[in-house]
Design an enzyme around this catalytic site. Structure first.
Site, PDB file in Angstrom:
ATOM      1  NE  ARG A   1      -1.739  -1.259   3.950  1.00 20.16           N
ATOM      2  CZ  ARG A   1      -1.472  -2.338   4.686  1.00 20.16           C
ATOM      3  NH1 ARG A   1      -0.285  -2.436   5.286  1.00 20.16           N
ATOM      4  NH2 ARG A   1      -2.341  -3.304   4.841  1.00 20.16           N
TER       5      ARG A   1
ATOM      6  CD  GLU B   1       0.593  -4.534   9.640  1.00 19.84           C
ATOM      7  OE1 GLU B   1       0.483  -4.585   8.400  1.00 19.84           O
ATOM      8  OE2 GLU B   1      -0.339  -4.218  10.410  1.00 19.84           O
TER       9      GLU B   1
ATOM     10  CG  ASP C   1      -7.445  -2.405  14.683  1.00 21.70           C
ATOM     11  OD1 ASP C   1      -8.436  -2.008  14.054  1.00 21.70           O
ATOM     12  OD2 ASP C   1      -6.586  -1.625  15.149  1.00 21.70           O
TER      13      ASP C   1
ATOM     14  CG  ASP D   1      -2.308 -13.545   6.005  1.00 21.92           C
ATOM     15  OD1 ASP D   1      -2.798 -12.641   5.311  1.00 21.92           O
ATOM     16  OD2 ASP D   1      -2.987 -14.456   6.524  1.00 21.92           O
ATOM     17  N   GLY D   2      -2.217 -12.573   9.173  1.00 21.69           N
ATOM     18  CA  GLY D   2      -2.912 -12.963  10.392  1.00 21.69           C
ATOM     19  C   GLY D   2      -3.470 -14.373  10.353  1.00 21.69           C
TER      20      GLY D   2
END
Length: 302
Positions: free
Chosen positions: A37, A120, A168, A147-148
């Protein structure tokens, strides 16, 4: 120009000058393109914010008051602490989605003996949290690039258990789809302690509201919505099987009030925002549950 009109115009100009002199313009102090991003850090007066989309003014992922870093900025962040009405003294905390590290810092100060794992996916976000938002790490507080969902799968294989799991994770638009499905919630449930609680940051204004609610209900049974009227944020509290009586809530409010006050959290007011879904499902019975095969991206815009 008539003399009285001249003075009126002059007066208006003075007022406008005074008004604009107090308005702060956002200043970008950091900008980078990570693997995932665009990341920006902006300052507006005393406010510093982490953003993932420079085109939107509503895209702040985390903010802090520069002169009062302990005080929480966002409404949703404060609502997360409704979890503490259900659990006491969490020993193992898992946070998926770091942002600026605000939740981790606050929980670490409240419970210095707690082990806190922050997951994260973007290493650049962790670095920005360290460099610009005072994210604190220690032997008990860690940040892992992963990755969660992969982390949860591996934690399940290791038979790990967490007392408090906070979801979150946002990609700038919404919650990543693979962290919103029945299969993921079942994996999540397998690493939740028997009396633990999951706090999920989501929205009451999303077109996915009914699907999310049905999916949580399918895996965890009845849950608690924490939300304020006319506000888009909601926190879902799920997993905890304790019977939550008004007497217990009052007791916890009394215990938590002095602890949370320095962070700007009014736990008494938050305790009045609990909406129990038991016998009060606000989604149709035939609502489709989100799965790995059915997670409609076209509904993400809200």
């Amino acid at each position: 120009m008539h003399k009285s009109n001249f003075y009126m115009v002059l007066y208006v100009l003075m007022l406008l000058s005074l008004l604009f002199s107090h308005l702060s313009v956002a200043k970008t102090i950091h900008s980078e393109r990570s693997l995932y991003r665009n990341i920006l850090v902006e300052e507006t007066g005393n406010l510093r914010c982490l953003k993932f989309d420079e085109k939107s003014s509503q895209s702040s992922q985390s903010c802090m008051y520069i002169n009062e870093p302990k005080k929480l900025v966002f409404n949703y962040t404060k609502l997360v602490f409704s979890s503490l009405l259900l659990i006491e003294d969490p020993k193992k905390v898992l946070i998926i989605g770091l942002g600026g590290g605000t939740l981790s810092n606050t929980i670490s100060e409240l419970y210095p003996k707690a082990i806190i794992e922050n997951i994260e996916i973007d290493p650049a976000v962790i670095k920005v949290a360290r460099d610009y938002f005072n994210f604190k790490e220690s032997t008990k507080v860690t940040a892992k690039v992963q990755d969660g969902r992969i982390f949860i799968k591996r934690a399940a294989l290791k038979k790990q258990q967490f007392d408090w799991i906070i979801l979150d994770a946002f990609n700038g638009d919404y919650i990543p789809e693979h962290l919103l499905t029945k299969e993921f919630f079942e994996e999540l449930k397998s690493v939740l302690a028997s009396d633990g609680v999951i706090a999920a940051n989501t929205f009451s204004s999303s077109k996915l509201y009914e699907h999310e609610s049905a999916t949580y209900n399918a895996v965890f049974g009845d849950f608690i919505n924490v939300s304020r009227k006319n506000h888009s944020n909601r926190i879902i509290l799920a997993g905890n099987k304790s019977t939550l009586t008004q007497a217990h809530i009052n007791k916890r409010v009394s215990e938590l009030t002095p602890l949370l006050l320095p962070y700007g959290v009014n736990i008494k007011a938050i305790s009045q925002m609990l909406h129990f879904t038991k016998n009060n499902h606000d989604w149709p019975e035939n609502t489709k549950v989100l799965t790995d095969q059915y997670s409609p991206a076209n509904l993400l815009n809200f």
